[in-house]
Design a protein around this motif. Structure first.
Motif, mmCIF file in Angstrom:
data_model
loop_
_atom_site.group_PDB
_atom_site.id
_atom_site.type_symbol
_atom_site.label_atom_id
_atom_site.label_comp_id
_atom_site.label_asym_id
_atom_site.label_seq_id
_atom_site.Cartn_x
_atom_site.Cartn_y
_atom_site.Cartn_z
ATOM 1 N N PHE A 290 3.581 1.677 -1.482
ATOM 2 C CA PHE A 290 4.110 1.890 -2.827
ATOM 3 C C PHE A 290 3.000 2.158 -3.833
ATOM 4 O O PHE A 290 3.258 2.359 -5.006
ATOM 5 N N ALA A 291 1.781 2.155 -3.364
ATOM 6 C CA ALA A 291 0.633 2.189 -4.272
ATOM 7 C C ALA A 291 0.107 3.594 -4.507
ATOM 8 O O ALA A 291 -1.044 3.775 -4.869
ATOM 9 N N ASP A 292 0.938 4.568 -4.281
ATOM 10 C CA ASP A 292 0.530 5.952 -4.497
ATOM 11 C C ASP A 292 1.684 6.732 -5.108
ATOM 12 O O ASP A 292 2.840 6.605 -4.664
ATOM 13 N N THR A 293 1.386 7.516 -6.126
ATOM 14 C CA THR A 293 2.436 8.222 -6.860
ATOM 15 C C THR A 293 3.286 9.103 -5.951
ATOM 16 O O THR A 293 4.509 9.101 -6.049
ATOM 17 N N THR A 294 2.634 9.834 -5.090
ATOM 18 C CA THR A 294 3.380 10.733 -4.201
ATOM 19 C C THR A 294 4.346 9.953 -3.321
ATOM 20 O O THR A 294 5.535 10.277 -3.247
ATOM 21 N N VAL B 181 5.528 6.970 -3.716
ATOM 22 C CA VAL B 181 6.535 6.279 -4.493
ATOM 23 C C VAL B 181 7.620 7.263 -4.947
ATOM 24 O O VAL B 181 8.814 6.938 -4.960
ATOM 25 N N LYS C 232 0.831 -1.198 0.000
ATOM 26 C CA LYS C 232 0.000 0.000 0.000
ATOM 27 C C LYS C 232 0.870 1.255 0.000
ATOM 28 O O LYS C 232 0.530 2.267 -0.592
#
Lengths: 117, 117
Positions: B41-45, B47, B39
């Motif tokens: 890693f599951a967001d652009t910001t 990551v 989770k």
DNA sequence: TTATCAGTTGAGCAATCATTCAACTATAAT
DNA sequence: ATTATAGTTGAATGATTGCTCAACTGATAA
């Protein structure tokens, strides 16, 4: 998922650092793809489905029984996984058999489990 | 993220398959931890923050400038990342310097980028 | 043809989540 | 002391998401 390009609310403190990091920074699109990939692993149901399929191919009913969930719920998640190219499916008679699209998926898993334990 | 234990809505089709897969299945808690990890890693910001910190340590303002976002938004995300033990922080004067908690994070990245490209 | 079963799909709902905003703390500079 | 700046925090909001339900497709069996 779309993100506008808002202004930041402060001055640069370490200009050199920011410059240096920005220089090698992948494009926004790359980060989006990466986040979208990890999104597929970011849910217990999907992660369990992927784990199950990493042992052997299964039809929707089998997965539903295994996870104690409705066919509909499983089917919805399999749809996302198909969309993300993580699983492939094969209709044989009335049943649809799902399996992992490739074994890179397994490798991603392995890294994750290593970290978690 | 909690999930009730609902009944499935179909009969087992391949009992042996289900049995076999269930036998080696990790506990629900394991899958939860794995999903929670991904989770992050599951967001652009997030990551992008993680990627930035994988090059060098940065303070909140630097990250905000780099990503063109507010300090508040960044701070909120750093909080999640700290909670997930993916970053550590170090207060020096008025600034707070963030860096990756360990390099397993980088390895997870690498696997992801391999898959995306 | 009709009934049954596997699976899909779309709308609807509740829960989760990322960002904003405004108020706050803490350190440093004047 | 006062002011300015770095960062945090909580509530509020809009968007996303996972599941349910009910209706549907399509293949097999009767």
């Amino acid at each position: 998922m779309q993100r506008k390009t808002p202004l930041c609310d402060c001055e640069v403190i370490h200009e050199e650092v920011v410059k240096r990091v920005r220089k090698n920074m992948p494009k926004e699109a790359e980060f989006c793809k990466l986040a979208d990939l990890y999104k597929m692993f970011a849910d217990t149901t999907r992660v369990r489905i992927l784990w199950a399929l990493s042992s052997e191919e299964m039809c929707v009913c089998d997965i539903a029984v295994l996870l104690g969930m409705t066919k509909s719920a499983i089917s919805h998640q399999l749809r996302s996984l198909r969309f993300a190219n993580l699983v492939k499916y094969d209709k044989r008679g009335k049943e649809v058999y799902y399996s992992l699209a490739d074994n890179r998926v397994k490798e991603i898993f392995k890294k994750g489990f290593e970290h978690v334990r």
